[in-house]
Design a protein around this motif. Structure first.
Motif, mmCIF file in Angstrom:
data_model
loop_
_atom_site.group_PDB
_atom_site.id
_atom_site.type_symbol
_atom_site.label_atom_id
_atom_site.label_comp_id
_atom_site.label_asym_id
_atom_site.label_seq_id
_atom_site.Cartn_x
_atom_site.Cartn_y
_atom_site.Cartn_z
ATOM 1 N N PRO A 1 -6.907 4.181 12.619
ATOM 2 C CA PRO A 1 -6.980 3.004 12.826
ATOM 3 C C PRO A 1 -6.178 2.001 12.009
ATOM 4 O O PRO A 1 -5.946 2.281 10.863
ATOM 5 C CB PRO A 1 -8.347 2.707 12.615
ATOM 6 N N ARG A 2 -5.633 0.924 12.805
ATOM 7 C CA ARG A 2 -4.701 -0.142 12.049
ATOM 8 C C ARG A 2 -5.451 -0.966 11.112
ATOM 9 O O ARG A 2 -6.608 -1.445 11.618
ATOM 10 C CB ARG A 2 -3.844 -0.768 12.740
ATOM 11 N N LYS A 3 -4.948 -1.244 10.244
ATOM 12 C CA LYS A 3 -5.575 -2.520 9.100
ATOM 13 C C LYS A 3 -4.791 -3.731 9.516
ATOM 14 O O LYS A 3 -3.704 -3.444 9.466
ATOM 15 C CB LYS A 3 -5.539 -2.030 7.838
ATOM 16 N N PRO A 4 -5.236 -4.669 9.310
ATOM 17 C CA PRO A 4 -4.606 -5.923 9.025
ATOM 18 C C PRO A 4 -3.682 -5.894 7.944
ATOM 19 O O PRO A 4 -4.071 -5.560 6.884
ATOM 20 C CB PRO A 4 -5.629 -7.089 8.970
ATOM 21 N N LEU A 5 -2.421 -6.640 8.071
ATOM 22 C CA LEU A 5 -1.536 -6.576 6.908
ATOM 23 C C LEU A 5 -1.909 -7.656 6.215
ATOM 24 O O LEU A 5 -2.540 -8.822 6.383
ATOM 25 C CB LEU A 5 -0.271 -7.008 7.494
ATOM 26 N N PRO A 6 -1.705 -7.878 4.900
ATOM 27 C CA PRO A 6 -2.191 -8.711 3.732
ATOM 28 C C PRO A 6 -1.325 -10.178 4.340
ATOM 29 O O PRO A 6 -0.150 -10.150 4.650
ATOM 30 C CB PRO A 6 -1.510 -8.369 2.495
ATOM 31 N N PRO B 1 5.908 -13.383 2.537
ATOM 32 C CA PRO B 1 7.176 -13.949 3.364
ATOM 33 C C PRO B 1 7.425 -13.017 4.636
ATOM 34 O O PRO B 1 7.230 -11.947 4.687
ATOM 35 C CB PRO B 1 8.376 -13.888 2.272
ATOM 36 N N ARG B 2 7.921 -13.731 5.648
ATOM 37 C CA ARG B 2 8.341 -13.334 6.835
ATOM 38 C C ARG B 2 9.157 -11.923 6.742
ATOM 39 O O ARG B 2 9.036 -10.897 7.367
ATOM 40 C CB ARG B 2 8.814 -14.192 7.892
ATOM 41 N N ALA B 3 10.010 -11.925 5.841
ATOM 42 C CA ALA B 3 10.949 -10.839 5.659
ATOM 43 C C ALA B 3 10.349 -9.731 5.289
ATOM 44 O O ALA B 3 10.696 -8.485 5.698
ATOM 45 C CB ALA B 3 11.962 -11.301 4.773
ATOM 46 N N TRP B 4 9.042 -9.926 4.548
ATOM 47 C CA TRP B 4 8.112 -8.477 4.165
ATOM 48 C C TRP B 4 7.775 -8.074 5.436
ATOM 49 O O TRP B 4 7.813 -6.655 5.535
ATOM 50 C CB TRP B 4 7.279 -8.911 3.259
ATOM 51 N N TYR B 5 7.132 -8.818 6.162
ATOM 52 C CA TYR B 5 6.750 -8.113 7.449
ATOM 53 C C TYR B 5 7.601 -7.480 8.420
ATOM 54 O O TYR B 5 7.411 -6.543 8.803
ATOM 55 C CB TYR B 5 5.744 -9.259 8.115
#
Length: 87
Positions: free
Chosen positions: A14-19, A23-27
């Motif tokens: 199951p997927r967990k929400p990202l922190p 910064p957008r570049a990290w995602y």
């Protein structure tokens, strides 16, 4: 004589929400790495073990087969790099 028994594919975790708050570049980088890993696993399952066997066309065909968006040239390069380090 040993016989290999292949089990049915397991369902994904199951997927967990990202922190939040990064910064957008990290995602973008994180999602690119996830896509790269999915593609490398699919290529290994298909018998592609050498980076020379994994051209952009083959990687993009694999992406279509497993149902992920067409990878960019950067992602294709990352796939080949991961194939090298996986040896």
């Amino acid at each position: 004589m040993a016989v290999a028994v292949l089990s049915a594919p397991k369902s994904p975790l199951p997927r967990k929400p990202l922190p939040a708050g990064r910064p957008r570049a990290w995602y973008v980088a994180h999602n690119r790495r996830l896509k790269t890993m999915r593609l490398v696993i699919a290529l290994l399952d298909a018998g592609v073990y050498e980076p020379a066997q994994a051209g952009n066309r083959r990687i993009r065909d694999t992406a279509e087969r497993i149902g992920v968006h067409e990878p960019s040239d950067t992602t294709c390069r990352m796939v080949r790099t991961l194939l090298v380090y996986g040896r």
